[in-house]
Design a protein around this motif. Sequence first.
Motif, PDB file in Angstrom:
ATOM      1  N   HIS A   1      77.277   8.535  48.779  1.00 11.14           N
ATOM      2  CA  HIS A   1      77.155   7.305  49.074  1.00 11.14           C
ATOM      3  C   HIS A   1      78.097   6.275  48.321  1.00 11.14           C
TER       4      HIS A   1
ATOM      5  N   HIS B   1      81.063   3.888  49.804  1.00 15.21           N
ATOM      6  CA  HIS B   1      81.190   2.217  49.575  1.00 15.21           C
ATOM      7  C   HIS B   1      82.478   1.963  49.276  1.00 15.21           C
TER       8      HIS B   1
ATOM      9  N   THR C   1      77.745  -3.432  53.658  1.00 12.89           N
ATOM     10  CA  THR C   1      76.527  -3.028  53.503  1.00 12.89           C
ATOM     11  C   THR C   1      76.760  -1.366  54.324  1.00 12.89           C
ATOM     12  N   ASP C   2      75.619  -0.678  54.386  1.00 13.00           N
ATOM     13  CA  ASP C   2      75.602   0.477  54.524  1.00 13.00           C
ATOM     14  C   ASP C   2      76.113   0.934  55.988  1.00 13.00           C
TER      15      ASP C   2
ATOM     16  N   GLY D   1      71.948  -5.746  43.540  1.00 15.67           N
ATOM     17  CA  GLY D   1      71.136  -6.086  44.638  1.00 15.67           C
ATOM     18  C   GLY D   1      69.720  -6.079  44.640  1.00 15.67           C
TER      19      GLY D   1
ATOM     20  N   ASN E   1      78.391 -10.949  49.276  1.00 17.59           N
ATOM     21  CA  ASN E   1      78.234 -12.351  48.463  1.00 17.59           C
ATOM     22  C   ASN E   1      79.211 -13.329  48.330  1.00 17.59           C
TER      23      ASN E   1
ATOM     24  N   GLY F   1      68.889 -10.789  49.366  1.00 16.03           N
ATOM     25  CA  GLY F   1      70.570 -11.171  48.953  1.00 16.03           C
ATOM     26  C   GLY F   1      71.037 -12.019  49.733  1.00 16.03           C
ATOM     27  N   PRO F   2      71.225 -12.002  51.114  1.00 16.42           N
ATOM     28  CA  PRO F   2      71.976 -12.998  51.796  1.00 16.42           C
ATOM     29  C   PRO F   2      71.124 -14.175  51.826  1.00 16.42           C
TER      30      PRO F   2
ATOM     31  N   ASP G   1      66.928  -8.863  45.281  1.00 15.47           N
ATOM     32  CA  ASP G   1      65.814  -8.607  46.298  1.00 15.47           C
ATOM     33  C   ASP G   1      64.562  -8.979  45.437  1.00 15.47           C
TER      34      ASP G   1
ATOM     35  N   ASP H   1      71.898 -15.927  48.521  1.00 17.39           N
ATOM     36  CA  ASP H   1      73.247 -16.230  48.421  1.00 17.39           C
ATOM     37  C   ASP H   1      73.659 -17.569  49.405  1.00 17.39           C
TER      38      ASP H   1
ATOM     39  N   SER I   1      75.442  -2.621  44.764  1.00 19.75           N
ATOM     40  CA  SER I   1      74.601  -2.359  45.943  1.00 19.75           C
ATOM     41  C   SER I   1      73.126  -2.556  45.617  1.00 19.75           C
ATOM     42  N   GLY I   2      72.303  -2.183  46.596  1.00 21.10           N
ATOM     43  CA  GLY I   2      70.730  -2.249  46.239  1.00 21.10           C
ATOM     44  C   GLY I   2      70.344  -1.257  45.075  1.00 21.10           C
ATOM     45  N   GLY I   3      71.078  -0.184  45.097  1.00 28.70           N
ATOM     46  CA  GLY I   3      70.911   0.797  44.348  1.00 28.70           C
ATOM     47  C   GLY I   3      71.823   0.846  42.909  1.00 28.70           C
TER      48      GLY I   3
ATOM     49  N   GLY J   1      76.506  -3.615  49.070  1.00 30.39           N
ATOM     50  CA  GLY J   1      76.122  -4.803  49.856  1.00 30.39           C
ATOM     51  C   GLY J   1      76.115  -5.991  49.150  1.00 30.39           C
ATOM     52  N   VAL J   2      76.130  -5.780  47.787  1.00 32.26           N
ATOM     53  CA  VAL J   2      76.250  -7.401  47.266  1.00 32.26           C
ATOM     54  C   VAL J   2      77.756  -7.819  47.166  1.00 32.26           C
TER      55      VAL J   2
HETATM   56  O1  KG4 Z   1      75.135  -1.211  50.027  1.00 29.68           O
HETATM   57  P1  KG4 Z   1      73.645  -1.641  50.719  1.00 29.68           P
HETATM   58  O2  KG4 Z   1      73.495  -1.780  52.076  1.00 29.68           O
HETATM   59  O3  KG4 Z   1      72.550  -0.680  50.200  1.00 29.68           O
HETATM   60  C1  KG4 Z   1      72.620   0.314  49.083  1.00 29.68           C
HETATM   61  O4  KG4 Z   1      73.161   1.270  49.035  1.00 29.68           O
HETATM   62  O5  KG4 Z   1      71.608  -0.037  48.363  1.00 29.68           O
HETATM   63  O6  KG4 Z   1      73.405  -2.952  49.840  1.00 29.68           O
HETATM   64  C2  KG4 Z   1      72.063  -3.526  50.178  1.00 29.68           C
HETATM   65  C3  KG4 Z   1      72.005  -4.523  48.963  1.00 29.68           C
HETATM   66  C4  KG4 Z   1      70.572  -5.354  49.264  1.00 29.68           C
HETATM   67  O7  KG4 Z   1      69.864  -5.395  47.808  1.00 29.68           O
HETATM   68  C5  KG4 Z   1      70.842  -6.761  49.548  1.00 29.68           C
HETATM   69  O8  KG4 Z   1      69.983  -7.911  49.302  1.00 29.68           O
HETATM   70  C6  KG4 Z   1      72.142  -6.909  49.132  1.00 29.68           C
HETATM   71  O9  KG4 Z   1      72.881  -5.796  49.041  1.00 29.68           O
HETATM   72  N1  KG4 Z   1      73.121  -7.930  49.805  1.00 29.68           N
HETATM   73  C7  KG4 Z   1      73.470  -9.046  49.062  1.00 29.68           C
HETATM   74  C8  KG4 Z   1      74.416  -9.701  50.102  1.00 29.68           C
HETATM   75  N2  KG4 Z   1      74.173  -9.076  51.114  1.00 29.68           N
HETATM   76  C9  KG4 Z   1      73.514  -7.916  50.923  1.00 29.68           C
HETATM   77  N3  KG4 Z   1      73.286  -9.317  47.833  1.00 29.68           N
HETATM   78  C10 KG4 Z   1      73.702 -10.646  47.666  1.00 29.68           C
HETATM   79  N4  KG4 Z   1      74.493 -11.423  48.515  1.00 29.68           N
HETATM   80  C11 KG4 Z   1      74.702 -11.101  49.611  1.00 29.68           C
HETATM   81  N5  KG4 Z   1      75.344 -11.934  50.443  1.00 29.68           N
END
Ligand code: KG4
Length: 340
Positions: free
Chosen positions: A111, A115, A300-301, A162, A273, A179-180, A166, A183, A135-137, A269-270
């Motif tokens: 994964h 990214h 994001t994914d 991320g 930002n 996150g969004p 959250d 932001d 990312s979230g993880g 995902g981050v």
């Molecule tokens: O990569 P992703 O879609 O999933 C994972 O692989 O984890 O990332 C999702 C993460 C979530 O924690 C979400 O809150 C964060 O990315 N995220 C953001 C923004 N857009 C998504 N965090 C900060 N600012 C953003 N604009």
Amino acid sequence: MRILGIETSCDETAAAIVEDGRRLCAQALASQVEVHARFGGVVPEVASRRHTEVVTRVTEQAMREAGLEWHQLDAIAVTCGPGLLGALLVGVSAAKGYALATGLPLIGVHHIAGHVAAAFIGTDLRPPVLALVVSGGHTEILRVDEQFRFERLGGTKDDAAGEAYDKVARLLGLRYPGGPKVDALAQRGRPDAFAFPRSMLDEDNFDFSFSGLKTAVWHELERCRRSGETVAVEDVCASFQQAVIDVLVEKTARAVAATGLRTVVLAGGVAANQGLRRALAARAEADGFRVQAPPLALCTDNGAMIAAAAYFAWSRGQRADLTLNAHAVLSLEDWQAGRV
Ligand code: KG4
Ligand code: ZN
């Protein structure tokens, strides 16, 4: 080489077709965000069931939009880890089914490699590069060599960036995924309103820690609540975001200096930002390196990142067969050594 990529590791069911790791032909995505929002986070069993319901529809939609027949593809790629095991299994099973039915070769994709690969789509960017994956993880600084092989230089010791977003969003009563929203609110707040910690900046490594920051936000909110002070949510968001950005940008700049690599891929995902994108671009300008981040929709994914990573992995000889399995925990080393 035309590859179909399928991604089901968390809460997005996604598929896309990418040519030579660079040209996006079509993509389709079914987001489960609304399904999980009322629980305040991803519920694994619900995610698996939802993936099962839509994975073939999403895949066939991507094929239809690309205007392609199965025999016009060269391979099928799927995320095989890390992620939620039940969710991953749905994608892996679907991909195996398509591979068996069509006779097309199968590629399992990590994964995080996905990214990073997202940043190459639509560009002529070539490795070696440095990658900051947020990312979230995951929160990791990686060296990516000419053959798209990864070496981990450092990463988070506890929460991912991320995840911190959250969790802070949840403390502020904002809906998942926060996150969004944090932001957007941060754009209107004062980044110096609260002095939140910048963890591990004094340490000579490429590691991060974000759980202390999240706790500091909690303490500050508690203090305000007890003293009856009204909290400007925008200020909390801006100050929290500044603390995250300061550490991410500083450690990345140090990794650039230490490795001599002049291109940084910002992914995960981050990477969507706005504050982080701006701050890293400003530091790059000052220090003389280049930043390449995917367009917002590919941060994001998504399925395109899996198809793109599969192309690079395929180019250095990586293949899978119908024994491919899903792995909730999977290191980049094990993946690129074919231990999947
Ligand atoms: O990569 P992703 O879609 O999933 C994972 O692989 O984890 O990332 C999702 C993460 C979530 O924690 C979400 O809150 C964060 O990315 N995220 C953001 C923004 N857009 C998504 N965090 C900060 N600012 C953003 N604009
Ligand atoms: Zn992801």
